[in-house]
Design an enzyme around this catalytic site. Structure first.
Site, short mmCIF file in Angstrom:
data_model
loop_
_atom_site.label_atom_id
_atom_site.label_comp_id
_atom_site.label_asym_id
_atom_site.label_seq_id
_atom_site.Cartn_x
_atom_site.Cartn_y
_atom_site.Cartn_z
N ASP A 58 0.81 -1.22 0.00
CA ASP A 58 0.00 0.00 0.00
C ASP A 58 0.84 1.27 0.00
O ASP A 58 2.05 1.23 0.25
CB ASP A 58 -0.95 -0.01 1.21
CG ASP A 58 -0.31 -0.58 2.46
OD1 ASP A 58 0.93 -0.49 2.59
OD2 ASP A 58 -1.03 -1.13 3.30
N ASP A 127 -7.44 -3.56 14.29
CA ASP A 127 -8.80 -3.92 13.85
C ASP A 127 -8.76 -5.05 12.82
O ASP A 127 -9.72 -5.31 12.13
CB ASP A 127 -9.52 -2.70 13.25
CG ASP A 127 -8.75 -2.10 12.08
OD1 ASP A 127 -7.65 -2.62 11.74
OD2 ASP A 127 -9.24 -1.12 11.49
N HIS A 129 -7.00 -5.26 10.07
CA HIS A 129 -6.81 -4.97 8.65
C HIS A 129 -5.51 -5.59 8.16
O HIS A 129 -4.56 -5.77 8.92
CB HIS A 129 -6.86 -3.45 8.35
CG HIS A 129 -5.73 -2.65 8.89
ND1 HIS A 129 -5.89 -1.54 9.70
CD2 HIS A 129 -4.38 -2.76 8.73
CE1 HIS A 129 -4.72 -1.02 9.99
NE2 HIS A 129 -3.78 -1.75 9.42
N GLU A 134 -9.61 -2.23 5.25
CA GLU A 134 -10.22 -1.96 6.54
C GLU A 134 -11.48 -2.80 6.73
O GLU A 134 -11.92 -3.48 5.79
CB GLU A 134 -10.55 -0.46 6.63
CG GLU A 134 -9.33 0.45 6.51
CD GLU A 134 -8.51 0.53 7.80
OE1 GLU A 134 -8.50 -0.44 8.60
OE2 GLU A 134 -7.87 1.58 8.01
C1 F6R Z 1 1.60 -1.69 6.04
C2 F6R Z 1 0.29 -2.31 6.12
C3 F6R Z 1 -0.51 -2.36 7.39
C4 F6R Z 1 0.35 -2.68 8.62
C5 F6R Z 1 -0.51 -2.67 9.87
C6 F6R Z 1 0.30 -2.91 11.12
O1 F6R Z 1 2.09 -1.73 4.73
O2 F6R Z 1 -0.18 -2.75 5.13
O3 F6R Z 1 -1.51 -3.35 7.27
O4 F6R Z 1 0.96 -3.92 8.46
O5 F6R Z 1 -1.16 -1.45 9.99
O6 F6R Z 1 1.18 -1.85 11.33
P1 F6R Z 1 2.32 -1.92 12.43
O7 F6R Z 1 3.28 -2.96 11.98
O8 F6R Z 1 2.94 -0.55 12.42
O9 F6R Z 1 1.65 -2.26 13.72
#
Ligand code: F6R
Length: 252
Positions: A58, A127, A129, A134
């Site tokens: 992303d 959550d 994702h 989301e």
């Molecule tokens: C990042 C991504 C997100 C993160 C998720 C967890 O490219 O796609 O899904 O993997 O938000 O983020 P952290 O590792 O910062 O807790």
């Protein structure tokens, strides 16, 4: 380190193949240790990225690729500039000054042209994702723009000067795009992820828990610490299964 072993095994197995390995990459705090370990192994000549093609999950919409807040920048800083990767084979979704729909279609096409993703690295949001899919994301979704939940914006505000600065939207691989990867490695640490892990692993498959869609995939490995695993009802079973897996791989 288990995750790094898995990536290195893939890189070395595919090294001589005409196309090389195709890696799906994540950003955020979780994979930083993995990237540090991969850089170390590269410096010790244990792996090469020379023929590796990468696709990131992303990118924020409206953040310039040279901004320190962008995922383009994150990848350069935390992995790409430290290894022998061919930058023309790295793909982070283009979201700045472009038509977003065409950019999403191009990204999907590039994955297809690369022959699909061999191994997708994932983190998970509190959550549940994955990517920026989301809650409520279609399990059949493909790369597109998604609105970030307020929880995700709050969680990522630490990378920005203020909450207001956190983008409202991001371009993300879809859940169906992620599920097409040959293998998936999901990493999570800390008790703040324990509910997301429990719901994803032991709950029903539902768009309200995007990572629960991984139950449909035949080759998913979770690399999680005790705190992230602490919500699992069947934790004893999973620990036994892990021990048996280790025994099986030693004897093979
Ligand atoms: C990042 C991504 C997100 C993160 C998720 C967890 O490219 O796609 O899904 O993997 O938000 O983020 P952290 O590792 O910062 O807790």
């Amino acid at each position: 380190m288990f995750a790094a072993d898995d990536v290195c095994e893939l890189l070395n197995r595919r090294r001589k193949d005409p196309g090389g390995a195709v890696l799906g990459l994540a950003t955020g705090g979780t994979p930083l240790g993995l990237y540090r370990e991969l850089i170390l192994r590269y410096q010790r000549n244990e792996i090469s990225f020379a023929t590796v093609e990468t696709f990131n999950l992303d990118e924020y919409v409206g953040v310039a690729p040279d901004s320190p807040k962008s995922y383009h920048y994150y990848m350069r800083e935390n992995l790409f500039q430290h290894v022998d990767i061919d930058m023309s084979l790295t793909h982070v979704p283009e979201t700045f000054d472009v038509d977003l729909k065409s950019s999403a279609e191009r990204f999907e096409h590039q994955i297809e042209q690369a022959g699909g993703i061999d191994l997708q690295i994932l983190g998970i949001g509190v959550d549940a994702h994955i990517g920026f899919n989301e809650i409520g994301s279609s399990l059949g979704s493909r790369t597109r723009v998604k609105t970030l939940t307020q929880q995700t914006r709050l969680d990522n505000a630490r990378y920005f000067d203020s909450l207001d600065e956190v983008p409202e939207t991001a371009l993300t691989m879809g859940i169906a795009t992620i599920l097409e990867s040959q293998a998936i490695l999901l990493m999570a640490t800390g008790s703040q992820k324990s509910k997301a892990i429990r719901d994803s692993v032991e709950g029903p498959i539902t768009a309200s828990v995007p990572a629960s869609a991984l139950q449909l995939h035949p080759d998913v490995t979770l690399v999680i610490d005790r705190a992230a695993a602490s919500g699992l009802v069947n934790i004893d079973y999973f620990l036994r299964a892990e021990r048996n897996r280790a025994v099986a791989s030693r004897s093979s």
